[in-house]
Motif scaffolding. Structure first.
Motif, PDB file in Angstrom:
ATOM      1  N   ALA A 102      58.753  60.446  49.037  1.00 56.01           N
ATOM      2  CA  ALA A 102      58.424  59.023  48.976  1.00 56.01           C
ATOM      3  C   ALA A 102      56.910  58.888  48.901  1.00 56.01           C
ATOM      4  CB  ALA A 102      58.968  58.296  50.201  1.00 56.01           C
ATOM      5  N   ASP A 103      56.440  58.200  47.894  1.00 57.92           N
ATOM      6  CA  ASP A 103      55.009  57.952  47.696  1.00 57.92           C
ATOM      7  C   ASP A 103      54.761  56.450  47.705  1.00 57.92           C
ATOM      8  OD1 ASP A 103      53.626  60.562  47.025  1.00 57.92           O
ATOM      9  OD2 ASP A 103      55.280  60.618  45.584  1.00 57.92           O
ATOM     10  N   SER A 104      53.540  56.075  48.014  1.00 55.05           N
ATOM     11  CA  SER A 104      53.154  54.672  47.907  1.00 55.05           C
ATOM     12  C   SER A 104      51.697  54.576  47.487  1.00 55.05           C
ATOM     13  CB  SER A 104      53.384  53.928  49.227  1.00 55.05           C
ATOM     14  OG  SER A 104      52.562  54.443  50.263  1.00 55.05           O
ATOM     15  N   LEU A 105      51.359  53.432  46.939  1.00 59.21           N
ATOM     16  CA  LEU A 105      49.990  53.108  46.568  1.00 59.21           C
ATOM     17  C   LEU A 105      49.644  51.829  47.307  1.00 59.21           C
ATOM     18  CD1 LEU A 105      47.447  53.519  44.787  1.00 59.21           C
ATOM     19  CD2 LEU A 105      48.590  52.043  43.099  1.00 59.21           C
ATOM     20  N   SER A 106      48.558  51.837  48.055  1.00 63.27           N
ATOM     21  CA  SER A 106      48.193  50.689  48.881  1.00 63.27           C
ATOM     22  C   SER A 106      46.783  50.215  48.574  1.00 63.27           C
ATOM     23  CB  SER A 106      48.268  51.062  50.368  1.00 63.27           C
ATOM     24  OG  SER A 106      49.583  51.411  50.726  1.00 63.27           O
ATOM     25  N   ASP A 107      46.546  48.950  48.845  1.00 65.66           N
ATOM     26  CA  ASP A 107      45.207  48.373  48.822  1.00 65.66           C
ATOM     27  C   ASP A 107      44.847  48.118  50.280  1.00 65.66           C
ATOM     28  OD1 ASP A 107      42.926  46.754  48.749  1.00 65.66           O
ATOM     29  OD2 ASP A 107      43.562  45.718  46.917  1.00 65.66           O
ATOM     30  N   ASN A 108      44.018  48.976  50.840  1.00 62.09           N
ATOM     31  CA  ASN A 108      43.727  48.928  52.275  1.00 62.09           C
ATOM     32  C   ASN A 108      42.949  47.696  52.717  1.00 62.09           C
ATOM     33  OD1 ASN A 108      45.059  51.323  53.126  1.00 62.09           O
ATOM     34  ND2 ASN A 108      43.477  52.469  52.052  1.00 62.09           N
ATOM     35  N   ARG A 109      42.503  46.894  51.767  1.00 61.83           N
ATOM     36  CA  ARG A 109      41.863  45.640  52.156  1.00 61.83           C
ATOM     37  C   ARG A 109      42.859  44.734  52.887  1.00 61.83           C
ATOM     38  NH1 ARG A 109      39.472  43.613  46.587  1.00 61.83           N
ATOM     39  NH2 ARG A 109      41.575  44.258  46.023  1.00 61.83           N
ATOM     40  N   LEU A 127      51.395  48.368  47.332  1.00 57.66           N
ATOM     41  CA  LEU A 127      51.499  47.777  45.999  1.00 57.66           C
ATOM     42  C   LEU A 127      52.681  48.368  45.244  1.00 57.66           C
ATOM     43  CD1 LEU A 127      47.718  48.100  45.075  1.00 57.66           C
ATOM     44  CD2 LEU A 127      48.905  46.022  45.832  1.00 57.66           C
ATOM     45  N   GLU A 128      52.937  49.639  45.491  1.00 56.58           N
ATOM     46  CA  GLU A 128      54.016  50.357  44.807  1.00 56.58           C
ATOM     47  C   GLU A 128      54.641  51.357  45.763  1.00 56.58           C
ATOM     48  OE1 GLU A 128      52.477  52.536  41.491  1.00 56.58           O
ATOM     49  OE2 GLU A 128      51.465  50.786  40.649  1.00 56.58           O
ATOM     50  N   LEU A 129      55.931  51.549  45.620  1.00 56.07           N
ATOM     51  CA  LEU A 129      56.660  52.625  46.298  1.00 56.07           C
ATOM     52  C   LEU A 129      57.402  53.396  45.225  1.00 56.07           C
ATOM     53  CD1 LEU A 129      58.279  50.807  49.354  1.00 56.07           C
ATOM     54  CD2 LEU A 129      56.661  52.700  49.469  1.00 56.07           C
TER      55      LEU A 129
END
Length: 175
Positions: A102-109, A127-129
Motif C-alpha cells: 500500500a502506497d500513498s502520496l500526501s501533501d504534508n501542508r 492525495l492518492e492511495l
C-alpha cells in the motif's frame, strides 16, 4: 492454517451467518491510543498488544517509530492480503506467492493546517492511495488470479472503507 482449514472455517461461519444473519454483527475490538509525550502514542488492543507510533523529526517526533499513516497503510495492505487469501481458500486455490503493498502520496501542508496557493485549506488526507499485488498460484492462469484479486477487494473491510467512507462520529470527554 492450510488452505483447506481456512476454507472449512469460512464455510462454518458462512453457514452460521446464513441461518442467523444477526450473528454476523459484531463490535470490532477498539484501538486505544494514549499520549506518551511529544508526538509519541502508545496504541493498545484489548488483548494487550501495544504499538508505538511517532512522527519524523521534521514534525516534532524522534523519528524512531512508525507513523500513524504508515499503520493505516500497513492495515490496508494486510487487510487486502487477508481478503485475497480468504477468497483463494474458498475457491480451493493454493497460493504460492502473495505480496501486497500500500502506497500513498500526501501533501504534508494539510497536517499543518496550511492553505494552498489558492488560499483554500490543504486536505490532510492522502492525495492518492494505491495497492500493488504480486500473486502466484500453480496451475492458475493470470486472468483467474486477477479476477480473484478483483473479487477479494470487495471483501476487504479496510479497502472498502477507503473506497467509500463510512460515517464517523467523534465524542469528546473533557476532564
Amino acid at each position: 492454517m492450510a488452505t483447506r482449514e481456512v476454507a472449512a472455517a469460512l464455510a462454518r461461519a458462512e453457514d452460521v451467518f446464513r441461518r442467523r444473519p444477526t450473528a454476523a454483527h459484531s463490535a470490532d475490538a477498539p484501538a486505544t491510543a494514549a499520549w506518551s509525550g511529544g508526538v509519541r502514542m502508545l496504541t493498545r488492543h484489548a488483548r494487550g498488544l501495544e504499538v508505538a507510533t511517532d512522527l519524523p523529526v521534521e514534525f516534532g517526533g524522534a523519528g524512531d517509530g512508525v507513523s500513524p499513516g504508515w499503520l493505516m497503510r500497513a492495515g490496508l495492505a494486510a487487510c487486502t492480503a487477508t481478503s485475497i487469501v480468504m477468497t483463494a481458500a474458498r475457491e480451493g486455490l493454493e497460493l504460492s506467492v502473495l505480496d501486497v503493498r500500500a502506497d500513498s502520496l500526501s501533501d504534508n501542508r494539510g497536517v499543518l493546517a496550511m492553505c494552498g496557493e489558492d488560499g483554500a485549506p490543504v486536505d490532510a488526507a492522502p492525495l492518492e492511495l494505491s495497492i500493488s499485488v504480486t500473486i502466484g498460484a500453480e496451475r492458475a492462469e493470470a486472468e483467474r488470479l486477477r479476477d480473484l484479486v478483483d473479487r477479494a477487494r470487495l471483501c476487504s473491510p479496510l479497502l472498502v472503507l477507503v473506497e467509500r467512507a463510512a460515517p464517523l462520529s467523534i465524542k469528546v470527554d473533557v476532564v
